[in-house]
Design an enzyme around this catalytic site. Structure first.
Site, PDB file in Angstrom:
ATOM      1  N   PRO A   9       0.799  -1.229   0.000  1.00  0.00           N
ATOM      2  CA  PRO A   9       0.000   0.000   0.000  1.00  0.00           C
ATOM      3  C   PRO A   9       0.832   1.281   0.000  1.00  0.00           C
ATOM      4  O   PRO A   9       1.851   1.368   0.683  1.00  0.00           O
ATOM      5  CB  PRO A   9      -0.836  -0.105   1.279  1.00  0.00           C
ATOM      6  CG  PRO A   9      -0.166  -1.133   2.114  1.00  0.00           C
ATOM      7  CD  PRO A   9       0.495  -2.076   1.164  1.00  0.00           C
ATOM      8  N   ASN A  10       0.330   2.224  -0.767  1.00  0.00           N
ATOM      9  CA  ASN A  10       0.865   3.587  -0.864  1.00  0.00           C
ATOM     10  C   ASN A  10       2.164   3.696  -1.657  1.00  0.00           C
ATOM     11  O   ASN A  10       2.641   4.806  -1.909  1.00  0.00           O
ATOM     12  CB  ASN A  10       1.031   4.226   0.529  1.00  0.00           C
ATOM     13  CG  ASN A  10      -0.287   4.299   1.265  1.00  0.00           C
ATOM     14  OD1 ASN A  10      -1.256   4.843   0.731  1.00  0.00           O
ATOM     15  ND2 ASN A  10      -0.360   3.733   2.462  1.00  0.00           N
ATOM     16  N   ARG A  17       4.595  10.911  -2.142  1.00  0.00           N
ATOM     17  CA  ARG A  17       4.465  10.498  -0.762  1.00  0.00           C
ATOM     18  C   ARG A  17       5.744  10.767   0.032  1.00  0.00           C
ATOM     19  O   ARG A  17       6.783  10.185  -0.270  1.00  0.00           O
ATOM     20  CB  ARG A  17       4.192   8.999  -0.800  1.00  0.00           C
ATOM     21  CG  ARG A  17       4.239   8.325   0.466  1.00  0.00           C
ATOM     22  CD  ARG A  17       4.172   6.831   0.320  1.00  0.00           C
ATOM     23  NE  ARG A  17       3.991   6.316   1.653  1.00  0.00           N
ATOM     24  CZ  ARG A  17       4.302   5.112   2.049  1.00  0.00           C
ATOM     25  NH1 ARG A  17       4.767   4.241   1.182  1.00  0.00           N
ATOM     26  NH2 ARG A  17       4.131   4.760   3.285  1.00  0.00           N
ATOM     27  N   TYR A  22      10.967   8.745   1.213  1.00  0.00           N
ATOM     28  CA  TYR A  22      10.918   7.743   0.142  1.00  0.00           C
ATOM     29  C   TYR A  22      11.522   8.209  -1.177  1.00  0.00           C
ATOM     30  O   TYR A  22      11.585   7.429  -2.127  1.00  0.00           O
ATOM     31  CB  TYR A  22       9.470   7.284  -0.065  1.00  0.00           C
ATOM     32  CG  TYR A  22       8.870   6.661   1.182  1.00  0.00           C
ATOM     33  CD1 TYR A  22       9.340   5.443   1.667  1.00  0.00           C
ATOM     34  CD2 TYR A  22       7.858   7.305   1.900  1.00  0.00           C
ATOM     35  CE1 TYR A  22       8.824   4.880   2.820  1.00  0.00           C
ATOM     36  CE2 TYR A  22       7.321   6.747   3.049  1.00  0.00           C
ATOM     37  CZ  TYR A  22       7.804   5.533   3.502  1.00  0.00           C
ATOM     38  OH  TYR A  22       7.289   4.975   4.643  1.00  0.00           O
ATOM     39  N   ASN A  73       8.000  -5.776  -0.971  1.00  0.00           N
ATOM     40  CA  ASN A  73       7.940  -4.672  -0.017  1.00  0.00           C
ATOM     41  C   ASN A  73       6.481  -4.582   0.409  1.00  0.00           C
ATOM     42  O   ASN A  73       5.662  -3.979  -0.284  1.00  0.00           O
ATOM     43  CB  ASN A  73       8.402  -3.361  -0.663  1.00  0.00           C
ATOM     44  CG  ASN A  73       8.375  -2.204   0.332  1.00  0.00           C
ATOM     45  OD1 ASN A  73       7.814  -2.335   1.424  1.00  0.00           O
ATOM     46  ND2 ASN A  73       8.964  -1.077  -0.033  1.00  0.00           N
ATOM     47  N   ALA A  76       3.180  -0.929   4.749  1.00  0.00           N
ATOM     48  CA  ALA A  76       2.647  -0.925   6.122  1.00  0.00           C
ATOM     49  C   ALA A  76       2.195  -2.317   6.576  1.00  0.00           C
ATOM     50  O   ALA A  76       2.225  -2.616   7.777  1.00  0.00           O
ATOM     51  CB  ALA A  76       1.490   0.063   6.233  1.00  0.00           C
ATOM     52  N   HIS A  79       4.179  -4.665   9.047  1.00  0.00           N
ATOM     53  CA  HIS A  79       4.132  -4.565  10.504  1.00  0.00           C
ATOM     54  C   HIS A  79       2.830  -5.094  11.101  1.00  0.00           C
ATOM     55  O   HIS A  79       2.651  -5.042  12.317  1.00  0.00           O
ATOM     56  CB  HIS A  79       4.336  -3.101  10.915  1.00  0.00           C
ATOM     57  CG  HIS A  79       5.397  -2.396  10.120  1.00  0.00           C
ATOM     58  ND1 HIS A  79       6.720  -2.814  10.113  1.00  0.00           N
ATOM     59  CD2 HIS A  79       5.344  -1.340   9.258  1.00  0.00           C
ATOM     60  CE1 HIS A  79       7.414  -2.028   9.292  1.00  0.00           C
ATOM     61  NE2 HIS A  79       6.605  -1.135   8.767  1.00  0.00           N
ATOM     62  N   ASP A  86       1.810 -15.831   6.362  1.00  0.00           N
ATOM     63  CA  ASP A  86       1.321 -17.198   6.145  1.00  0.00           C
ATOM     64  C   ASP A  86       1.324 -17.567   4.666  1.00  0.00           C
ATOM     65  O   ASP A  86       1.634 -18.709   4.309  1.00  0.00           O
ATOM     66  CB  ASP A  86      -0.101 -17.351   6.704  1.00  0.00           C
ATOM     67  CG  ASP A  86      -0.113 -17.457   8.225  1.00  0.00           C
ATOM     68  OD1 ASP A  86       0.969 -17.620   8.829  1.00  0.00           O
ATOM     69  OD2 ASP A  86      -1.212 -17.378   8.811  1.00  0.00           O
ATOM     70  N   GLU A  97      12.843  -9.485   1.310  1.00  0.00           N
ATOM     71  CA  GLU A  97      12.087  -8.321   1.778  1.00  0.00           C
ATOM     72  C   GLU A  97      12.878  -7.042   1.472  1.00  0.00           C
ATOM     73  O   GLU A  97      14.097  -7.010   1.668  1.00  0.00           O
ATOM     74  CB  GLU A  97      11.906  -8.459   3.291  1.00  0.00           C
ATOM     75  CG  GLU A  97      11.188  -7.323   3.974  1.00  0.00           C
ATOM     76  CD  GLU A  97      11.178  -7.497   5.504  1.00  0.00           C
ATOM     77  OE1 GLU A  97      12.046  -8.227   6.059  1.00  0.00           O
ATOM     78  OE2 GLU A  97      10.314  -6.887   6.148  1.00  0.00           O
ATOM     79  N   HIS A  99      12.730  -2.674   1.994  1.00  0.00           N
ATOM     80  CA  HIS A  99      12.139  -1.408   2.443  1.00  0.00           C
ATOM     81  C   HIS A  99      12.997  -0.272   1.927  1.00  0.00           C
ATOM     82  O   HIS A  99      14.227  -0.312   2.067  1.00  0.00           O
ATOM     83  CB  HIS A  99      12.042  -1.345   3.975  1.00  0.00           C
ATOM     84  CG  HIS A  99      11.166  -2.427   4.504  1.00  0.00           C
ATOM     85  ND1 HIS A  99       9.805  -2.403   4.367  1.00  0.00           N
ATOM     86  CD2 HIS A  99      11.467  -3.599   5.107  1.00  0.00           C
ATOM     87  CE1 HIS A  99       9.300  -3.509   4.864  1.00  0.00           C
ATOM     88  NE2 HIS A  99      10.289  -4.252   5.320  1.00  0.00           N
ATOM     89  N   ILE A 100      12.331   0.705   1.340  1.00  0.00           N
ATOM     90  CA  ILE A 100      13.050   1.855   0.784  1.00  0.00           C
ATOM     91  C   ILE A 100      13.735   2.629   1.909  1.00  0.00           C
ATOM     92  O   ILE A 100      14.893   3.027   1.798  1.00  0.00           O
ATOM     93  CB  ILE A 100      12.059   2.747   0.012  1.00  0.00           C
ATOM     94  CG1 ILE A 100      11.542   1.982  -1.219  1.00  0.00           C
ATOM     95  CG2 ILE A 100      12.708   4.077  -0.394  1.00  0.00           C
ATOM     96  CD1 ILE A 100      10.321   2.600  -1.875  1.00  0.00           C
ATOM     97  N   SER A 101      13.008   2.838   2.986  1.00  0.00           N
ATOM     98  CA  SER A 101      13.550   3.579   4.130  1.00  0.00           C
ATOM     99  C   SER A 101      14.217   2.602   5.105  1.00  0.00           C
ATOM    100  O   SER A 101      14.005   1.383   5.030  1.00  0.00           O
ATOM    101  CB  SER A 101      12.428   4.336   4.847  1.00  0.00           C
ATOM    102  OG  SER A 101      11.507   3.419   5.423  1.00  0.00           O
ATOM    103  N   ARG A 106      13.208   4.032  12.534  1.00  0.00           N
ATOM    104  CA  ARG A 106      11.951   4.781  12.564  1.00  0.00           C
ATOM    105  C   ARG A 106      11.105   4.411  13.795  1.00  0.00           C
ATOM    106  O   ARG A 106      11.651   3.974  14.791  1.00  0.00           O
ATOM    107  CB  ARG A 106      11.217   4.572  11.223  1.00  0.00           C
ATOM    108  CG  ARG A 106      12.037   5.134  10.038  1.00  0.00           C
ATOM    109  CD  ARG A 106      11.324   4.990   8.716  1.00  0.00           C
ATOM    110  NE  ARG A 106      10.073   5.771   8.693  1.00  0.00           N
ATOM    111  CZ  ARG A 106       9.143   5.643   7.748  1.00  0.00           C
ATOM    112  NH1 ARG A 106       9.321   4.773   6.760  1.00  0.00           N
ATOM    113  NH2 ARG A 106       8.057   6.381   7.800  1.00  0.00           N
ATOM    114  N   ARG A 110       7.148   0.258  13.658  1.00  0.00           N
ATOM    115  CA  ARG A 110       7.747  -0.314  12.441  1.00  0.00           C
ATOM    116  C   ARG A 110       8.840  -1.335  12.756  1.00  0.00           C
ATOM    117  O   ARG A 110       9.521  -1.831  11.854  1.00  0.00           O
ATOM    118  CB  ARG A 110       8.331   0.801  11.558  1.00  0.00           C
ATOM    119  CG  ARG A 110       7.283   1.737  11.005  1.00  0.00           C
ATOM    120  CD  ARG A 110       7.896   2.760  10.051  1.00  0.00           C
ATOM    121  NE  ARG A 110       7.090   3.957  10.029  1.00  0.00           N
ATOM    122  CZ  ARG A 110       6.028   4.152   9.237  1.00  0.00           C
ATOM    123  NH1 ARG A 110       5.668   3.225   8.378  1.00  0.00           N
ATOM    124  NH2 ARG A 110       5.332   5.267   9.306  1.00  0.00           N
TER     125      ARG A 110
END
Ligand code: DQA
Length: 144
Positions: A9-10, A17, A22, A73, A76, A79, A86, A97, A99-101, A106, A110
């Site tokens: 999402p997002n 954003r 990001y 990725n 949200a 978390h 699953d 996995e 994550h950009i950040s 953070r 998170r």
């Protein structure tokens, strides 16, 4: 070799954003980087982005028998989503996995990654480069 690259999402709003976190490049630029990296490595790639948890679960399930590995990725849902964890465990495909950040630096909320528990490796805080690293890592892992 076939990879599925999933963004949660997002991430469709990259560029708009929170650019301080990001970056200023948009989702299309991320897709270009992923496609170029895969083309250079001789990997077939499918890209999927959704703002919906169940759609991401469906995409992971759909990868079974069709894809060799997953780069994800979960945004949200990283978390919160036991369903995505699953699904990754259910299909048993190697997953990396991204994550950009740097989520480790953070907020407290998170600091948990459910999806990460089913992943062979995590890249965070490298911006879009993390996706490139993830693709290369997955290729090496599958070649061994
Ligand atoms: C993110 C980090 C998550 O905590 C956040 O909810 C995102 C993006 C990242 O790429 O840095 O949406 O996964």
């Amino acid at each position: 070799m076939k990879f599925l690259v999933i963004n949660g999402p997002n991430l469709n709003l990259l560029g708009l954003r929170e650019p301080d976190i990001y970056g200023k490049q948009d989702y299309a630029a991320l897709c270009d980087l992923v496609r170029q990296t895969c083309a250079a490595e001789g990997i077939e790639v499918a890209l999927f982005q959704s703002n919906h948890e169940g759609a991401i679960v469906d995409a992971i399930q759909g990868a079974y028998g069709k894809m060799d590995g997953i780069v994800i990725n979960p945004a949200a849902y990283t978390h919160t989503s036991i369903a995505i964890l699953d699904a990754l465990k259910a299909v048993g495909l190697p997953a990396v996995e991204v994550h950009i950040s740097d989520v480790s630096q953070r907020e407290d909320f998170r600091q948990v990654s459910y999806a990460g528990r089913a992943c062979i490796k995590t890249y965070m805080g490298l911006g879009f480069e993390g996706y490139r690293q993830a693709i290369l890592y997955l290729k090496d892992y599958l070649a061994k």
